[in-house]
Design a protein around this motif. Structure first.
Motif, PDB file in Angstrom:
ATOM      1  N   THR A  26      33.334 123.775  14.539  1.00 34.02           N
ATOM      2  CA  THR A  26      34.316 123.138  15.418  1.00 34.02           C
ATOM      3  C   THR A  26      35.903 122.838  14.822  1.00 34.02           C
ATOM      4  O   THR A  26      36.164 122.992  13.634  1.00 34.02           O
ATOM      5  CB  THR A  26      34.079 121.977  16.427  1.00 34.02           C
ATOM      6  N   SER A  27      36.690 122.279  15.621  1.00 35.24           N
ATOM      7  CA  SER A  27      38.096 121.854  14.837  1.00 35.24           C
ATOM      8  C   SER A  27      38.076 120.918  14.041  1.00 35.24           C
ATOM      9  O   SER A  27      39.181 121.161  13.138  1.00 35.24           O
ATOM     10  CB  SER A  27      38.928 121.244  16.238  1.00 35.24           C
ATOM     11  N   GLN A  28      37.116 120.103  13.762  1.00 31.64           N
ATOM     12  CA  GLN A  28      37.380 119.317  12.544  1.00 31.64           C
ATOM     13  C   GLN A  28      36.285 119.827  11.344  1.00 31.64           C
ATOM     14  O   GLN A  28      36.621 119.312  10.247  1.00 31.64           O
ATOM     15  CB  GLN A  28      36.597 118.016  12.969  1.00 31.64           C
ATOM     16  N   GLY A  29      35.874 120.976  11.495  1.00 33.95           N
ATOM     17  CA  GLY A  29      34.772 121.582  10.589  1.00 33.95           C
ATOM     18  C   GLY A  29      33.555 120.656  10.378  1.00 33.95           C
ATOM     19  O   GLY A  29      33.437 119.546  10.954  1.00 33.95           O
ATOM     20  N   VAL A  30      32.695 121.007   9.650  1.00 34.04           N
ATOM     21  CA  VAL A  30      31.554 120.173   8.931  1.00 34.04           C
ATOM     22  C   VAL A  30      31.419 120.487   7.870  1.00 34.04           C
ATOM     23  O   VAL A  30      31.329 121.648   7.304  1.00 34.04           O
ATOM     24  CB  VAL A  30      30.200 120.572   9.831  1.00 34.04           C
TER      25      VAL A  30
END
Length: 253
Positions: free
Chosen positions: A10-14
């Motif tokens: 998602t927009s924040q990454g993982v």
């Protein structure tokens, strides 16, 4: 034709910055998710859908040596922020990269990268050929794109069907008219953010219901948050024919 998942986060990454949850600290490489993007390689064209903040690293990690075009789904930062890094391809290929975007996304690109579009001709800036798209089908070489409009809360976002493959990110609602464009796909890629309700993304349950409605042979979930859970554990909860995508996954279509 080969599809490579460059990023499935998602927009924040993982992992998420400063997060110590079990997903963000997982040692499973499938739990390391860059921002969502795919690479399409056909016999005559190499195309990326969306160039987010991780675009440079995604190109390096996947060993991409040539890029013909970028196609944009929408204007959010996690989908457009890396476009400046096409400069390396401009230099190597001695030419512009084709950019495909609708009118609203083009306005956002002009705001985000004004130096690309001004008349000063500053040396070394990205060189692009801008192409307008809407809901009408279009071709990039032998790759035929059918745009599909989905709603990301109140923001229209484009998904794309390519032959029997359909790719959609950032969907919360899809009209029956647009679903008709998807039906018959053998492979469906759709976003599944988390288990909890979200205002602008499918939850895991909503994504599974959408997959069942469409009835593709195989569905892959992408645009995944650390809140969804660890890849290995969530994969065991999914019914037959539905899988979690992960960075580096390749599909032959």
């Amino acid at each position: 034709m080969t599809i490579t998942f460059l990023g499935t986060g998602t927009s924040q990454g993982v992992p998420v910055i400063a997060c110590d949850c079990e997903v963000c600290t997982s040692v499973d490489t499938r739990d390391k998710r860059l921002r969502t993007s795919i690479l399409i390689e056909s016999p005559d064209k190499t195309v990326v859908i969306d160039s987010g903040p991780d675009f440079r690293y995604q190109m390096l990690r996947s060993g991409v040596k040539h890029l013909d075009a970028i196609v944009f789904t929408h204007e959010h930062k996690d989908h457009v922020a890396g476009m400046d890094d096409i400069r390396a391809f401009n230099y190597k290929q001695q030419g512009a990269v084709d950019i495909y975007a609708d009118a609203r996304v083009q306005l956002a690109l002009r705001r985000e990268f004004p130096y690309i579009f001004d008349d000063k001709g500053y040396p070394g800036i990205p060189q692009i050929d801008l192409h307008s798209i809407d809901l009408n089908p279009f071709d990039i070489g032998s790759i035929h794109f059918t745009p599909i409009e989905v709603m990301h809360y109140k923001l229209p976002v484009l998904g794309f069907r390519i032959n029997d493959f359909t790719y959609i990110t950032d969907a919360k609602t899809v009209t029956e008219t647009e679903k008709q464009k998807i039906r018959g796909s053998k492979i469906l890629v759709i976003n599944a953010l988390q288990k909890q309700m979200h205002i602008s993304h499918f939850t895991l349950d909503e994504a599974m219901a959408f997959a069942e409605d469409i009835g593709a042979e195989t569905t892959y979930f992408t645009h995944i948050s650390h809140r969804l859970g660890k890849h290995e554990e969530i994969a065991e909860e999914l019914p037959a024919g539905i899988k979690l995508a992960y960075d580096g996954l390749k599909l032959e279509i």
